[in-house]
Design a protein around this motif. Structure first.
Motif, mmCIF file in Angstrom:
data_model
loop_
_atom_site.group_PDB
_atom_site.id
_atom_site.type_symbol
_atom_site.label_atom_id
_atom_site.label_comp_id
_atom_site.label_asym_id
_atom_site.label_seq_id
_atom_site.Cartn_x
_atom_site.Cartn_y
_atom_site.Cartn_z
ATOM 1 N N GLN A 116 0.971 -0.860 0.221
ATOM 2 C CA GLN A 116 -0.359 -0.395 0.129
ATOM 3 C C GLN A 116 0.971 1.422 0.007
ATOM 4 O O GLN A 116 1.344 2.033 0.780
ATOM 5 C CB GLN A 116 -0.622 0.122 0.658
ATOM 6 N N ALA A 117 1.546 1.587 -1.142
ATOM 7 C CA ALA A 117 2.353 2.912 -1.566
ATOM 8 C C ALA A 117 3.165 3.045 -2.656
ATOM 9 O O ALA A 117 3.028 1.615 -3.375
ATOM 10 C CB ALA A 117 4.377 2.210 -0.377
ATOM 11 N N ALA A 118 3.776 3.574 -2.680
ATOM 12 C CA ALA A 118 4.459 3.704 -4.978
ATOM 13 C C ALA A 118 5.313 2.706 -4.279
ATOM 14 O O ALA A 118 6.566 3.547 -3.830
ATOM 15 C CB ALA A 118 3.791 5.603 -4.560
ATOM 16 N N VAL A 119 5.348 2.663 -4.990
ATOM 17 C CA VAL A 119 6.638 2.045 -6.244
ATOM 18 C C VAL A 119 7.174 2.750 -7.524
ATOM 19 O O VAL A 119 6.527 2.673 -8.535
ATOM 20 C CB VAL A 119 6.802 0.506 -6.517
ATOM 21 N N MET A 120 8.205 3.155 -7.441
ATOM 22 C CA MET A 120 9.296 3.660 -8.426
ATOM 23 C C MET A 120 10.235 3.146 -9.172
ATOM 24 O O MET A 120 11.198 1.981 -8.204
ATOM 25 C CB MET A 120 9.198 4.984 -8.232
ATOM 26 N N ASP B 246 -1.590 3.091 -2.674
ATOM 27 C CA ASP B 246 -2.944 3.583 -1.648
ATOM 28 C C ASP B 246 -3.296 4.880 -1.835
ATOM 29 O O ASP B 246 -3.083 6.017 -2.498
ATOM 30 C CB ASP B 246 -1.426 4.634 -0.502
ATOM 31 N N PRO B 247 -4.179 4.333 -2.097
ATOM 32 C CA PRO B 247 -5.275 4.970 -2.987
ATOM 33 C C PRO B 247 -6.089 6.397 -1.776
ATOM 34 O O PRO B 247 -6.752 7.087 -2.405
ATOM 35 C CB PRO B 247 -6.719 4.007 -3.002
ATOM 36 N N ARG C 9 3.437 8.001 3.008
ATOM 37 C CA ARG C 9 3.087 8.686 3.599
ATOM 38 C C ARG C 9 3.853 8.215 5.230
ATOM 39 O O ARG C 9 3.531 6.231 5.566
ATOM 40 C CB ARG C 9 1.704 8.273 3.831
ATOM 41 N N ILE C 10 4.051 8.699 6.287
ATOM 42 C CA ILE C 10 4.736 8.468 7.240
ATOM 43 C C ILE C 10 4.088 7.556 8.938
ATOM 44 O O ILE C 10 4.699 6.537 9.062
ATOM 45 C CB ILE C 10 4.948 9.898 8.587
#
Length: 272
Positions: free
Chosen positions: A116-120, A138-139, A240-241
């Motif tokens: 649930q996070a951004a992968v780049m 993460d929507p 997000r933290i």
């Protein structure tokens, strides 16, 4: 057998204007194209001269030539330039011919959904990192980034992982370049983060950015070095933290990102 002067080891030594095969005119022309960053549409010759430090008459000759070749397009109404379609052709060819992108994308999508996070995926572009691909996971917390966007080298996990993977000689040279480009007051903090990332990479195999670029975001980065050590790409996971704690990145997300990197390396056989 190739010309040893042309077979530059970009990973180990880097190449600068002092290299005998380096053509300064080409470098200046590309510095003009790099002025058109994400969100920058039209620029005039004076804008470009200010951004590149080149004399305005020199910029005028470059923009005329680049327009004639289709890499820039001139608007008589605005008396300014924008990127031309020839640039799109190069970008499209790169994206379609890059095996790493096609292999990594489904793995990135799976990891983004799982954690649930951004992968780049990114690569160095001068003193910045350019995003090649991003999968939002993460929507409720979408990073405002997309392929083609550039992010800083010194404060992001993408940039720090790229720097951490470089041999000492190249690392020191990049550090000096970044210092010259950075505001003096901000440099001690940025330098400390880069040096810590190099230590973390040596210890864990990945490195962090703990709110250093975006105070709401924690991120972890992992370099992907090709088999002949001529190129470096970087995988990153950002969130997000509240959910991307350092402990979670250390124990779970970092190792998952390393496993993703290893899978891509194995499937490409390190050739990219």
């Amino acid at each position: 057998m190739g010309n040893p002067r042309r077979e530059a080891d970009l990973f180990s030594r880097g190449v600068g204007a002092e290299h005998p095969q380096f053509v300064s005119a080409v470098a200046r022309a590309f510095s003009v194209l790099r002025c058109f960053e994400h969100g920058v549409h039209y620029l005039g010759n004076q804008d470009i001269a200010r951004r590149t430090g080149l004399p305005k008459p020199t910029v005028s000759r470059f923009t005329f030539t680049l327009s004639a070749l289709g890499y820039l397009s001139y608007s008589p109404e605005r008396e300014k330039y924008c990127l031309g379609t020839a640039v799109l052709g190069l970008g499209h060819a790169f994206m379609k011919n890059n095996d790493v992108l096609s292999i990594a994308r489904p793995l990135m999508r799976e990891l983004a959904d799982t954690v649930q996070a951004a992968v780049m995926l990114g690569a160095a572009d001068g003193l910045r990192m350019v995003l090649l691909d991003i999968c939002q996971g993460d929507p409720t917390f979408q990073l405002k980034l997309e392929p083609g966007a550039r992010v800083p080298h010194g404060s992001t996990a993408l940039g720090r992982a790229d720097l951490a993977a470089r041999p000492a000689e190249v690392f020191d040279a990049r550090l000096a370049e970044l210092q010259r480009d950075c505001e003096a007051a901000a440099w001690p903090r940025i330098r400390a983060g880069i040096l810590q990332a190099r230590e973390d990479y040596a210890r864990y195999g990945f490195c962090f950015s703990l709110g250093d670029w975006n105070p709401e975001v924690f991120a972890v980065g992992v370099p992907l070095i090709c088999a002949d050590r001529s190129r470096v790409l970087v995988f990153n996971c950002s969130g997000r933290i509240a959910t991307m704690t350092r402990e979670r990145m250390l124990q779970d997300i970092g190792p998952r990102l390393v496993a993703l990197r290893n899978t891509v390396f194995e499937r490409t056989q390190g050739r990219f």
